[in-house]
Design a protein around this motif. Structure first.
Motif, PDB file in Angstrom:
ATOM      1  N   GLU A   8       0.804  -1.099   0.014  1.00 11.12           N
ATOM      2  CA  GLU A   8       0.164  -0.014   0.157  1.00 11.12           C
ATOM      3  C   GLU A   8       0.740   1.257   0.020  1.00 11.12           C
ATOM      4  O   GLU A   8       0.559   2.143  -0.819  1.00 11.12           O
ATOM      5  CB  GLU A   8      -0.938  -0.140   1.191  1.00 11.12           C
ATOM      6  CG  GLU A   8      -1.942  -1.225   1.157  1.00 11.12           C
ATOM      7  CD  GLU A   8      -2.620  -1.366   2.548  1.00 11.12           C
ATOM      8  OE1 GLU A   8      -3.959  -1.659   2.550  1.00 11.12           O
ATOM      9  OE2 GLU A   8      -2.094  -0.892   3.614  1.00 11.12           O
ATOM     10  N   GLU A  11       2.239   1.798  -3.637  1.00 19.99           N
ATOM     11  CA  GLU A  11       0.863   2.339  -4.356  1.00 19.99           C
ATOM     12  C   GLU A  11       1.019   3.984  -4.201  1.00 19.99           C
ATOM     13  O   GLU A  11       0.808   4.647  -5.008  1.00 19.99           O
ATOM     14  CB  GLU A  11      -0.331   1.749  -4.002  1.00 19.99           C
ATOM     15  CG  GLU A  11      -0.345   0.190  -4.870  1.00 19.99           C
ATOM     16  CD  GLU A  11      -1.640  -0.362  -4.311  1.00 19.99           C
ATOM     17  OE1 GLU A  11      -2.619   0.211  -3.808  1.00 19.99           O
ATOM     18  OE2 GLU A  11      -1.729  -1.770  -4.188  1.00 19.99           O
ATOM     19  N   ARG A  12       1.030   4.311  -2.941  1.00 20.36           N
ATOM     20  CA  ARG A  12       0.909   5.681  -2.439  1.00 20.36           C
ATOM     21  C   ARG A  12       1.813   6.587  -3.214  1.00 20.36           C
ATOM     22  O   ARG A  12       1.843   7.389  -3.703  1.00 20.36           O
ATOM     23  CB  ARG A  12       0.559   5.757  -0.812  1.00 20.36           C
ATOM     24  CG  ARG A  12      -0.792   5.330  -0.622  1.00 20.36           C
ATOM     25  CD  ARG A  12      -0.876   5.329   0.980  1.00 20.36           C
ATOM     26  NE  ARG A  12      -0.800   7.156   1.346  1.00 20.36           N
ATOM     27  CZ  ARG A  12      -0.815   7.417   2.547  1.00 20.36           C
ATOM     28  NH1 ARG A  12      -1.026   6.540   3.647  1.00 20.36           N
ATOM     29  NH2 ARG A  12      -1.127   8.760   2.828  1.00 20.36           N
ATOM     30  N   LEU A  13       3.138   5.818  -3.002  1.00 26.11           N
ATOM     31  CA  LEU A  13       4.272   6.571  -3.412  1.00 26.11           C
ATOM     32  C   LEU A  13       4.223   6.563  -4.989  1.00 26.11           C
ATOM     33  O   LEU A  13       4.742   7.724  -5.671  1.00 26.11           O
ATOM     34  CB  LEU A  13       5.709   6.023  -3.032  1.00 26.11           C
ATOM     35  CG  LEU A  13       5.913   6.241  -1.784  1.00 26.11           C
ATOM     36  CD1 LEU A  13       7.173   5.201  -1.166  1.00 26.11           C
ATOM     37  CD2 LEU A  13       6.260   7.466  -1.096  1.00 26.11           C
ATOM     38  N   ARG A  15       1.736   6.996  -6.880  1.00 27.66           N
ATOM     39  CA  ARG A  15       0.761   8.002  -7.346  1.00 27.66           C
ATOM     40  C   ARG A  15       1.285   9.433  -6.980  1.00 27.66           C
ATOM     41  O   ARG A  15       0.494  10.194  -7.432  1.00 27.66           O
ATOM     42  CB  ARG A  15      -0.703   7.696  -6.458  1.00 27.66           C
ATOM     43  CG  ARG A  15      -1.414   6.683  -6.711  1.00 27.66           C
ATOM     44  CD  ARG A  15      -2.835   6.587  -6.184  1.00 27.66           C
ATOM     45  NE  ARG A  15      -2.886   6.776  -4.779  1.00 27.66           N
ATOM     46  CZ  ARG A  15      -2.884   5.929  -3.603  1.00 27.66           C
ATOM     47  NH1 ARG A  15      -3.192   4.661  -4.396  1.00 27.66           N
ATOM     48  NH2 ARG A  15      -2.970   5.965  -2.490  1.00 27.66           N
ATOM     49  N   GLY A  16       2.371   9.551  -6.471  1.00 27.68           N
ATOM     50  CA  GLY A  16       3.022  10.808  -6.245  1.00 27.68           C
ATOM     51  C   GLY A  16       2.693  11.477  -5.144  1.00 27.68           C
ATOM     52  O   GLY A  16       3.089  12.630  -4.684  1.00 27.68           O
ATOM     53  N   GLU A  17       2.184  10.830  -4.098  1.00 27.17           N
ATOM     54  CA  GLU A  17       1.730  11.179  -2.811  1.00 27.17           C
ATOM     55  C   GLU A  17       2.968  11.646  -1.994  1.00 27.17           C
ATOM     56  O   GLU A  17       4.054  11.139  -1.897  1.00 27.17           O
ATOM     57  CB  GLU A  17       0.960  10.283  -1.870  1.00 27.17           C
ATOM     58  CG  GLU A  17      -0.463  10.119  -2.411  1.00 27.17           C
ATOM     59  CD  GLU A  17      -1.115   9.215  -1.283  1.00 27.17           C
ATOM     60  OE1 GLU A  17      -1.078   9.586  -0.073  1.00 27.17           O
ATOM     61  OE2 GLU A  17      -1.651   8.145  -1.881  1.00 27.17           O
ATOM     62  N   LYS A  18       3.157  12.987  -1.251  1.00 21.86           N
ATOM     63  CA  LYS A  18       4.145  13.338  -0.384  1.00 21.86           C
ATOM     64  C   LYS A  18       3.796  12.547   0.755  1.00 21.86           C
ATOM     65  O   LYS A  18       2.870  13.075   1.557  1.00 21.86           O
ATOM     66  CB  LYS A  18       3.967  14.821  -0.509  1.00 21.86           C
ATOM     67  CG  LYS A  18       5.149  15.581   0.567  1.00 21.86           C
ATOM     68  CD  LYS A  18       6.799  15.457   0.070  1.00 21.86           C
ATOM     69  CE  LYS A  18       7.497  15.957   0.940  1.00 21.86           C
ATOM     70  NZ  LYS A  18       8.062  15.232   2.117  1.00 21.86           N
ATOM     71  N   LEU A  19       4.908  11.686   1.277  1.00 16.69           N
ATOM     72  CA  LEU A  19       4.728  11.092   2.649  1.00 16.69           C
ATOM     73  C   LEU A  19       6.062  11.293   3.361  1.00 16.69           C
ATOM     74  O   LEU A  19       7.009  11.437   2.871  1.00 16.69           O
ATOM     75  CB  LEU A  19       4.615   9.623   2.355  1.00 16.69           C
ATOM     76  CG  LEU A  19       3.443   9.283   1.398  1.00 16.69           C
ATOM     77  CD1 LEU A  19       3.348   7.723   1.034  1.00 16.69           C
ATOM     78  CD2 LEU A  19       1.988   9.532   2.027  1.00 16.69           C
ATOM     79  N   GLU A  57       1.600  16.874  11.229  1.00 12.43           N
ATOM     80  CA  GLU A  57       1.761  16.092  10.022  1.00 12.43           C
ATOM     81  C   GLU A  57       1.593  14.403  10.455  1.00 12.43           C
ATOM     82  O   GLU A  57       1.826  14.176  11.419  1.00 12.43           O
ATOM     83  CB  GLU A  57       3.217  16.352   9.221  1.00 12.43           C
ATOM     84  CG  GLU A  57       3.379  17.602   8.922  1.00 12.43           C
ATOM     85  CD  GLU A  57       4.436  17.885   8.371  1.00 12.43           C
ATOM     86  OE1 GLU A  57       5.083  17.199   7.605  1.00 12.43           O
ATOM     87  OE2 GLU A  57       5.226  18.907   8.302  1.00 12.43           O
ATOM     88  N   THR A  58       1.427  13.591   9.511  1.00 12.34           N
ATOM     89  CA  THR A  58       1.588  12.351   9.463  1.00 12.34           C
ATOM     90  C   THR A  58       2.969  11.654   9.343  1.00 12.34           C
ATOM     91  O   THR A  58       3.376  12.079   8.369  1.00 12.34           O
ATOM     92  CB  THR A  58       0.418  11.573   8.911  1.00 12.34           C
ATOM     93  OG1 THR A  58      -0.724  12.274   8.967  1.00 12.34           O
ATOM     94  CG2 THR A  58       0.217  10.069   8.954  1.00 12.34           C
TER      95      THR A  58
END
Length: 98
Positions: A8, A11-13, A15-19, A57-58
């Motif tokens: 998961e 997948e998020r990375l 999609r280009g999510e900033k984590l 932030e998370t």
């Protein structure tokens, strides 16, 4: 405590999510590779580096198998931080390494 799998997270990375990914493994483990963009803070150093975290932030924590990162998440959750544990850890990561 929130949880995520390595798949998961990948997948998020993708999609280009900033984590905010924090790798809590030891130096010798990290030498074999880290997730691109992750920050390395050894588990034992977390209490002395709380000033590097923002409660707004998370943060997603990862270790080899998900146990150490779970302990870090429990500790930080008690301090009021928004955290998420990668339950299957780097053992399940099949993405790019740096």
């Amino acid at each position: 405590m929130k949880e995520i799998t390595a798949a998961e997270l990948k997948e998020r990375l993708e999609r280009g999510e900033k984590l905010n990914i924090i790798d809590v493994r030891e130096d010798e483990e990290v030498a074999f590779g880290m997730i691109p963009g992750a920050k390395h803070i050894k588990m034992g150093d977390i209490p002395n580096r709380l000033n590097e975290f923002n409660k707004e932030e998370t943060y997603i924590f990862i270790c080899r198998a998900g146990v150490r990162s779970e302990h870090v998440c429990r500790y930080l959750e008690e301090q009021g931080y928004d955290v998420c544990n990668v339950v299957d850890g780097m053992l399940a990561w099949d993405g790019e390494l740096v």
